[in-house]
Write a protein that holds these residues in place. Structure first.
Motif, PDB file in Angstrom:
ATOM      1  N   GLU A  30      22.188  14.518   8.373  1.00  0.00           N
ATOM      2  CA  GLU A  30      23.361  13.789   7.887  1.00  0.00           C
ATOM      3  C   GLU A  30      23.520  12.449   8.594  1.00  0.00           C
ATOM      4  O   GLU A  30      23.798  11.426   7.956  1.00  0.00           O
ATOM      5  CB  GLU A  30      24.635  14.635   8.063  1.00  0.00           C
ATOM      6  N   ASP A  31      23.366  12.434   9.909  1.00  0.00           N
ATOM      7  CA  ASP A  31      23.547  11.193  10.681  1.00  0.00           C
ATOM      8  C   ASP A  31      22.492  10.153  10.309  1.00  0.00           C
ATOM      9  O   ASP A  31      22.802   8.964  10.144  1.00  0.00           O
ATOM     10  CB  ASP A  31      23.480  11.479  12.184  1.00  0.00           C
ATOM     11  N   HIS A  33      20.719   9.996   7.516  1.00  0.00           N
ATOM     12  CA  HIS A  33      20.934   9.575   6.128  1.00  0.00           C
ATOM     13  C   HIS A  33      22.002   8.488   6.054  1.00  0.00           C
ATOM     14  O   HIS A  33      21.817   7.453   5.383  1.00  0.00           O
ATOM     15  CB  HIS A  33      21.340  10.787   5.288  1.00  0.00           C
ATOM     16  N   LYS A  34      23.104   8.700   6.746  1.00  0.00           N
ATOM     17  CA  LYS A  34      24.178   7.702   6.770  1.00  0.00           C
ATOM     18  C   LYS A  34      23.698   6.403   7.426  1.00  0.00           C
ATOM     19  O   LYS A  34      23.985   5.299   6.935  1.00  0.00           O
ATOM     20  CB  LYS A  34      25.397   8.250   7.519  1.00  0.00           C
TER      21      LYS A  34
END
Length: 202
Positions: A30-31, A33-34
């Motif tokens: 998630e980190d 990707h952001k």
């Protein structure tokens, strides 16, 4: 199987399109990707794929073409992870379009080769399944158990003392658990007890 414990990146140009690939631990999916969305706002596509174990040690896989023709990018990235026997790992490929269409076959080759570049640059670490084991040791036995942990180079994840002794949390691989279980069963008549055992022990 293998894992990575850091982020590795590579890039290549194919017919004026730039492909920037990243490989990292699944826990950072998630980190990262952001971060990539923030760092590459002008990128046409950010394709991704991952493989990881769930809590039941079943392999979970997923991928996204992110606007590329269906099956042309995400699945080839996932296939590259499978081919390298990677687990608990994710990959991203950022594409800046150069104006020349590659066709589905060209895209498959471009994305799979981009992921393989990152895999080849990464430090792959041998993976072994470790699962949680919780057990109680009374005060009278703590010294003997601590000696065993030191001798076997085992380090607890957590320990909680109460008025009767200590509750320990460890993560064991199968061989470690079998050996520890043989040792610990000698003390079951002295109030030692397992509170939770690894799934692979069932």
């Amino acid at each position: 199987m293998f894992i990575v414990n850091d982020i590795y990146t590579q890039k290549q140009e194919i017919k004026k399109s730039n492909f920037i690939s990243y490989i990292c631990p699944f826990s950072e999916f998630e980190d990262v990707h952001k971060m990539l969305k923030d760092e590459h706002p002008k990128a046409v596509h950010i394709v991704w794929a991952y493989r990881h174990y769930n809590k039941y040690f079943q392999i979970v896989e997923n991928s996204s073409d992110d606007g590329e023709p269906k099956g042309s990018s995400g699945p080839p990235c996932l296939d590259a992870l499978r081919g390298a026997e990677l687990i608990d790992t994710c990959v991203f490929v950022v594409r800046y379009f150069g104006g020349i269409k590659l066709g589905v076959g060209g895209l498959v080759r471009a994305y799979s080769s981009s992921v393989n570049l990152a895999i080849n640059a990464a430090n792959l670490i041998k993976f072994e399944i470790k699962d949680e084991c919780v057990f109680f040791v009374p005060f009278t036995l703590i010294a003997r158990f601590e000696h065993y942990f030191n001798k076997e180079n085992l380090e607890e994840i957590q320990k909680n003392f109460n008025e009767l002794g200590c509750e320990y949390l460890f993560k064991f691989n199968k061989a470690e658990f079998v050996k520890f279980s043989e040792f610990a069963k000698l003390f079951e008549m002295q109030d030692f007890s397992f509170l939770a055992i690894p799934l692979f022990a069932n």
